[in-house]
Design an enzyme around this catalytic site. Structure first.
Site, PDB file in Angstrom:
ATOM      1  N   TYR A 208     -26.072   1.276 -19.415  1.00  0.00           N
ATOM      2  CA  TYR A 208     -26.934   2.281 -18.845  1.00  0.00           C
ATOM      3  C   TYR A 208     -27.289   3.247 -19.815  1.00  0.00           C
ATOM      4  O   TYR A 208     -26.576   3.509 -21.210  1.00  0.00           O
ATOM      5  CB  TYR A 208     -26.233   2.963 -17.705  1.00  0.00           C
ATOM      6  N   PHE A 218     -27.731  12.144 -22.409  1.00  0.00           N
ATOM      7  CA  PHE A 218     -26.264  12.806 -22.215  1.00  0.00           C
ATOM      8  C   PHE A 218     -25.297  11.790 -22.300  1.00  0.00           C
ATOM      9  O   PHE A 218     -24.294  11.973 -22.339  1.00  0.00           O
ATOM     10  CB  PHE A 218     -26.344  13.795 -20.935  1.00  0.00           C
ATOM     11  N   ASP A 219     -25.787  10.455 -21.988  1.00  0.00           N
ATOM     12  CA  ASP A 219     -24.779   9.493 -22.148  1.00  0.00           C
ATOM     13  C   ASP A 219     -25.664   7.984 -22.520  1.00  0.00           C
ATOM     14  O   ASP A 219     -26.658   7.907 -21.927  1.00  0.00           O
ATOM     15  CB  ASP A 219     -23.817   9.197 -20.759  1.00  0.00           C
ATOM     16  N   ILE A 236     -21.276   8.868  -8.950  1.00  0.00           N
ATOM     17  CA  ILE A 236     -22.191  10.040  -7.972  1.00  0.00           C
ATOM     18  C   ILE A 236     -22.998   9.217  -6.966  1.00  0.00           C
ATOM     19  O   ILE A 236     -23.303   7.916  -6.953  1.00  0.00           O
ATOM     20  CB  ILE A 236     -23.244  10.781  -9.084  1.00  0.00           C
ATOM     21  N   TYR A 262     -24.776  16.024  -9.681  1.00  0.00           N
ATOM     22  CA  TYR A 262     -24.012  17.095  -9.707  1.00  0.00           C
ATOM     23  C   TYR A 262     -24.197  18.490  -9.011  1.00  0.00           C
ATOM     24  O   TYR A 262     -23.547  19.406  -9.394  1.00  0.00           O
ATOM     25  CB  TYR A 262     -23.559  16.940 -11.349  1.00  0.00           C
ATOM     26  N   PHE A 278     -31.896   7.514 -15.033  1.00  0.00           N
ATOM     27  CA  PHE A 278     -30.916   6.478 -15.610  1.00  0.00           C
ATOM     28  C   PHE A 278     -31.770   5.033 -15.903  1.00  0.00           C
ATOM     29  O   PHE A 278     -32.449   4.890 -14.705  1.00  0.00           O
ATOM     30  CB  PHE A 278     -29.673   6.144 -14.816  1.00  0.00           C
TER      31      PHE A 278
END
Length: 288
Positions: A208, A218-219, A236, A262, A278
């Protein structure tokens, strides 16, 4: 008055305190006597800074502070000990504790504050067992209200960012290939797999990449060059919903609204109220 070292202030206050009951007198007859005395002296280091900075002792009332120390070292009266312990707790809750709680709740808001009078009234009533509520029910109320106050403060602080994310989702919803579920999750199928669809209790292996609507990444498991394995219901809500619709071998692009991500929480570089985008590739369902 400027702060001074404890030993300097002690010397200046000795005359003022002379009419009070005196503390123990030094009687240095052995090395142990001298060591004991020196250890007593050395342990006053920083005491006045602590007394003035943390206990709120005014530098003009050092003599009273010293008198309290002398009386405290000699007291064997359990009633007096209990009273003095209560005095110390009372000063702490009225000072440092109240200010810390107030700042934590209303940090950065100069016009909002708890009522110290009611705070102390509740504290003392609970100690005396005369409060109108139990400590457990009060804790639940505090937690709920504190979360609401913090969420409102964050909503005001990030109002523009929240609206940008809402506008993004509203616009994205009408784009070609975008599908929207009842929960508000948006997704686009890049590759449709032919494998099994995982249950939320399944352990899955995925690749991902996650970004914000402004393109901030961010990731990414791709950057780490290693897929990630986790249970589908341990992430999540937006991820769980998507994974339980994706056949193995699928690659989807997810647009997860903040309610399924979040929410008002700030997580690393993810600001509150962020829509998360994502690219997710479901590689396999891991068998036990």
């Amino acid at each position: 008055m400027k702060k001074a070292t404890f030993m300097m202030v002690l010397a200046a206050a000795a005359g003022m305190a002379s009419c009070t009951a005196q503390g123990p007198k030094a009687n240095l007859k052995s090395d142990i006597d001298t060591l004991s005395y020196m250890m007593g002296v050395s342990n006053t280091q920083g005491l006045m800074d602590y007394a003035m900075g943390r206990l709120g002792v005014d530098s003009a009332h050092v003599a009273d502070f010293i008198r309290g120390i002398e009386q405290g070292t000699k007291s064997t009266d359990e009633k007096q000990k209990a009273y003095m312990a209560g005095m110390q707790i009372g000063q702490q809750i009225s000072g440092d504790m109240f200010e810390a709680i107030n700042n934590q709740l209303f940090a950065g808001d100069s016009v909002s504050s708890l009522s110290k009078e009611n705070f102390l009234a509740g504290f003392i009533a609970a100690v005396k067992n005369t409060a109108t509520v139990t400590t457990d029910s009060a804790s639940v109320y505090v937690r709920t209200q504190a979360e609401a106050i913090k969420a409102k403060a964050l909503e005001n602080k990030y109002a523009d960012w929240k609206k940008q994310n809402e506008d993004f989702l509203a616009s994205n919803k009408g784009k070609e290939g975008i599908q929207t579920t009842a929960s508000g999750l948006q997704y686009r199928v890049i590759t449709e797999g032919k494998g099994e669809v995982p249950a939320d209790t399944c352990s899955v292996k995925v690749h991902y990449k996650g970004t914000l609507i402004d393109g901030t990444q961010f990731d990414s498991s791709y950057d780490r060059k290693e897929p990630t394995t986790f249970r589908a219901n341990q992430v999540i809500k937006g991820w769980t919903e998507a994974l339980t619709m994706m056949p193995v071998g699928s690659k989807w692009e997810l647009y997860i609204p903040q309610e399924l991500a979040y929410g008002a929480r700030e997580t690393g570089t993810i600001k509150p109220f962020s829509t998360l985008i994502f690219e997710v590739e479901l590689i396999s369902i891991e068998k036990k």
